[in-house]
Design a protein around this motif. Sequence first.
Motif, short mmCIF file in Angstrom:
data_model
loop_
_atom_site.label_atom_id
_atom_site.label_comp_id
_atom_site.label_asym_id
_atom_site.label_seq_id
_atom_site.Cartn_x
_atom_site.Cartn_y
_atom_site.Cartn_z
N ILE A 45 0.83 -1.12 0.02
CA ILE A 45 -0.38 -0.32 -0.14
C ILE A 45 1.00 0.89 -0.14
O ILE A 45 0.71 2.14 -0.65
CB ILE A 45 -1.28 -0.51 0.88
N ALA A 46 2.03 1.23 0.84
CA ALA A 46 2.78 2.07 0.58
C ALA A 46 3.63 2.74 -0.02
O ALA A 46 3.39 4.02 -0.74
CB ALA A 46 3.59 2.26 1.91
N ALA A 47 3.77 1.61 -1.68
CA ALA A 47 4.37 1.75 -2.55
C ALA A 47 3.11 2.29 -3.46
O ALA A 47 3.84 2.00 -4.23
CB ALA A 47 5.31 0.57 -3.37
N ALA A 48 2.09 2.48 -3.40
CA ALA A 48 1.31 3.29 -4.08
C ALA A 48 1.49 4.03 -5.32
O ALA A 48 2.37 4.39 -4.31
CB ALA A 48 -0.19 3.80 -3.38
N PRO A 49 1.42 4.63 -6.11
CA PRO A 49 1.94 5.54 -6.72
C PRO A 49 2.06 6.67 -6.66
O PRO A 49 0.82 6.36 -6.40
CB PRO A 49 1.56 4.97 -8.12
N GLY A 50 2.55 7.08 -6.85
CA GLY A 50 2.90 9.43 -5.54
C GLY A 50 2.16 9.28 -3.51
O GLY A 50 3.11 10.08 -3.58
N PHE A 51 2.09 8.08 -3.25
CA PHE A 51 2.26 7.97 -1.77
C PHE A 51 3.09 7.80 -1.18
O PHE A 51 3.67 8.99 -0.41
CB PHE A 51 2.05 6.69 -1.81
N ALA A 52 4.61 7.74 -1.52
CA ALA A 52 5.81 8.29 -0.83
C ALA A 52 6.50 9.74 -0.88
O ALA A 52 6.99 10.28 0.01
CB ALA A 52 6.96 7.35 -1.53
N ASP A 53 6.04 9.52 -2.58
CA ASP A 53 5.89 11.67 -2.68
C ASP A 53 5.28 12.42 -1.56
O ASP A 53 5.88 13.88 -1.29
CB ASP A 53 5.94 11.84 -4.06
N GLN A 54 4.67 12.13 -2.02
CA GLN A 54 3.10 13.15 -1.22
C GLN A 54 3.77 13.29 0.33
O GLN A 54 3.38 13.89 1.00
CB GLN A 54 2.03 12.41 -1.10
N TYR A 55 3.83 11.50 1.15
CA TYR A 55 4.71 11.94 2.04
C TYR A 55 5.79 12.58 2.58
O TYR A 55 6.09 13.39 3.23
CB TYR A 55 4.84 10.18 2.53
N ALA A 56 6.69 12.15 1.37
CA ALA A 56 7.88 13.02 1.57
C ALA A 56 7.31 14.68 1.60
O ALA A 56 8.08 15.45 2.24
CB ALA A 56 8.69 12.65 0.39
N SER A 57 7.02 15.21 0.81
CA SER A 57 6.49 16.48 1.03
C SER A 57 5.92 16.66 1.80
O SER A 57 5.79 18.43 2.38
CB SER A 57 5.68 16.70 -0.15
N ALA A 58 5.22 16.46 2.30
CA ALA A 58 4.54 16.56 3.70
C ALA A 58 4.98 16.85 5.06
O ALA A 58 5.70 17.30 5.59
CB ALA A 58 3.15 15.77 4.24
N LEU A 59 6.36 15.91 5.15
CA LEU A 59 7.56 15.75 5.86
C LEU A 59 8.17 16.99 6.11
O LEU A 59 8.54 17.67 6.74
CB LEU A 59 8.44 14.79 6.11
N ALA A 60 8.58 17.00 4.64
CA ALA A 60 9.18 18.53 4.63
C ALA A 60 8.60 19.33 4.59
O ALA A 60 8.93 20.74 4.78
CB ALA A 60 9.62 18.97 2.68
N ALA A 61 6.98 19.97 4.75
CA ALA A 61 6.59 20.92 4.92
C ALA A 61 6.20 21.39 6.52
O ALA A 61 5.03 22.02 6.77
CB ALA A 61 5.37 20.66 3.87
N ASN A 62 6.12 20.40 7.25
CA ASN A 62 6.79 19.91 8.37
C ASN A 62 4.94 19.70 9.01
O ASN A 62 4.41 20.19 10.43
CB ASN A 62 7.73 21.44 9.66
N ILE A 63 3.98 19.14 8.70
CA ILE A 63 2.78 18.18 9.07
C ILE A 63 2.77 17.45 9.83
O ILE A 63 4.40 16.98 10.00
CB ILE A 63 2.31 17.89 7.45
N ILE A 64 2.46 17.78 11.01
CA ILE A 64 2.55 17.12 12.12
C ILE A 64 2.21 15.96 12.16
O ILE A 64 3.26 14.48 12.60
CB ILE A 64 1.64 18.29 13.31
N ARG A 65 0.78 15.42 11.38
CA ARG A 65 0.59 13.41 11.78
C ARG A 65 0.54 13.51 10.16
O ARG A 65 -0.90 13.35 9.46
CB ARG A 65 -0.53 13.59 12.24
N PRO A 66 1.48 13.39 9.15
CA PRO A 66 1.68 13.57 7.98
C PRO A 66 0.13 11.49 6.81
O PRO A 66 -0.50 12.11 6.16
CB PRO A 66 2.36 13.47 7.17
N GLY A 67 0.08 11.04 7.93
CA GLY A 67 -0.15 10.04 8.04
C GLY A 67 -1.94 10.11 8.45
O GLY A 67 -2.85 9.19 7.70
N ASN A 68 -2.53 11.32 9.34
CA ASN A 68 -3.63 11.31 9.30
C ASN A 68 -3.97 11.97 8.55
O ASN A 68 -5.43 12.08 8.60
CB ASN A 68 -3.33 11.27 10.98
N ASP A 69 -3.23 12.88 7.96
CA ASP A 69 -3.95 13.86 7.40
C ASP A 69 -4.53 13.90 6.20
O ASP A 69 -3.72 13.70 5.23
CB ASP A 69 -2.66 14.77 6.86
#
Length: 91
Positions: A45-69
């Motif tokens: 599931i984590a390997a779904a197209p775009g997921f890792a990039d979206q997550y990385a962008s959220a981390l770079a943007a300092n989103i507190i709980r990216p997995g819940n957002d």
Amino acid sequence: MAYSDQALLSQDNDFIFRVAACAAVEIELVDKQPIQWTNENIWFIAAAPGFADQYASALAANIIRPGNDQSVISDNEILAAVQARETQLQP
């Protein structure tokens, strides 16, 4: 996509529980609990197209709980990934 981002996403508890909630509602779990199915399939599931990039962008943007957002990875995206994985698992 960096494998490290996929690895981080696959260990994000908020994301894991969102995937389990989706599995509980959307797929027929005959002999498994939703969290068991999720633990067995979270890497796919984590390997779904775009997921890792979206997550990385959220981390770079300092989103507190990216997995819940929902603005990072939406429920519709999770649903599509869960359904795709379930289709792959069918004989």
